[in-house]
Enzyme design. Structure first.
Site, short mmCIF file in Angstrom:
data_model
loop_
_atom_site.label_atom_id
_atom_site.label_comp_id
_atom_site.label_asym_id
_atom_site.label_seq_id
_atom_site.Cartn_x
_atom_site.Cartn_y
_atom_site.Cartn_z
N GLY A 98 0.81 -1.21 0.00
CA GLY A 98 0.00 0.00 0.00
C GLY A 98 0.84 1.26 0.00
O GLY A 98 0.56 2.21 -0.72
N TYR A 153 -7.25 -17.78 5.38
CA TYR A 153 -6.63 -16.77 4.51
C TYR A 153 -6.93 -17.09 3.05
O TYR A 153 -7.30 -16.20 2.27
CB TYR A 153 -5.12 -16.74 4.76
N SER A 206 -4.20 -12.98 -3.92
CA SER A 206 -2.94 -13.67 -3.62
C SER A 206 -2.94 -15.02 -4.33
O SER A 206 -4.01 -15.58 -4.62
CB SER A 206 -2.81 -13.89 -2.11
#
Length: 273
Positions: free
Chosen positions: A1, A150, A124
């Protein structure tokens, strides 16, 4: 970020850094401002783990700005112990998916009236071992497993992107919904254990390189809606960005529609395109 914000500000964009920690945000913003960027850096408070914070941020943003060219959904929590958001969602599903879902919904009116706007959601390669369990997406009825949780949240990012693009296309909007992943970048997301430090040293690429797929998805003229961008190197761990494939589960239209319906129900947010 931080790297994404730095590059966009240097290139002249007004970058709104939506951050949970004011102290960390000030430090990050100062590091960008020290480079004398062509654009501006603006700090606003946002905690994606609290839907009240998401609403407050969106209300403040809409009161301040009348356009939004690029929304980058890149907040990420990776394999923590079992935790709950303010509304009781499993932390990874709550922050990585539901928080971004609610934020995108609240800002969609601005995106729709900004020519050529884009929603970039960071997934991801962990989506490949994710399985969507809509009956227990928040891990109430089964033993919590951090890595599968996740993977589910990252799979949800792609299902959301594909469903959003279908809805945008059906409505005749020129907003693009695209996804990206950074490969393996040394960001600190992996923690600071001895094993993580060694693995980063052996396999990770610098943060600036890891940001390239996100920046490509956000700005490149040849980007297409619903596409997925990641590193071009071995196993997509690193390298220059290119269009990459995601697994078959991420393209399941029924799962995507069901996830959208579940997301609206549990957040109380109606996502209208």
């Amino acid at each position: 970020g931080l790297e994404t914000a730095r590059v966009l500000a240097l290139r002249g964009a007004t970058v709104i850094m939506a951050c949970r920690s004011a102290q960390k945000a000030e430090k990050a913003a100062a590091s960008i401002r020290a480079l004398n960027p062509a654009g501006q850096v603006v700090l606003m408070t946002l905690d994606l783990g609290d839907l009240d914070s998401v609403k407050a941020f969106a209300d403040a943003f809409r009161a301040r700005y009348d356009r939004l060219d690029i929304l980058v959904n890149n907040a990420g929590i990776m394999v923590p112990p079992l935790g709950r958001t303010a509304q009781g969602f499993e932390t990874q599903f709550g922050v990585n998916h539901l928080g971004h879902f609610a934020l995108s919904a609240a800002l969609m009116p601005l995106l729709e009236r900004t020519a050529g706007a884009r929603v970039v959601t960071v997934s991801s390669f962990a989506h490949r071992f994710g399985e969507l369990n809509l009956a227990d997406a928040n891990w109430h009825a089964r033993p919590y497993a951090p890595m599968p949780a996740y993977g589910q949240s990252k799979l949800a990012n792609l299902l959301f992107t594909h469903e959003l693009q279908r809805r945008l296309s059906a409505a005749g909007k020129d907003v693009l919904a695209v996804a990206a992943h950074p490969g393996w970048a040394a960001t600190g997301l992996q923690g600071d254990s001895r094993g993580s430090t060694l693995a980063n040293r052996l396999f990770a690429q610098p943060q600036a390189t890891g940001a390239l797929p996100t920046l490509y998805a956000a700005t490149a003229p040849d980007v297409t809606g619903g596409a997925y961008y990641g590193p071009s190197g071995l196993l997509q761990l690193g390298g220059n960005p290119e269009r990459v494939d995601s697994n078959a589960r991420s393209h399941d239209t029924q799962d995507a529609a069901n996830l959208w319906a579940l997301s609206e129900r549990v957040t109380g947010v109606t996502f209208t395109v």
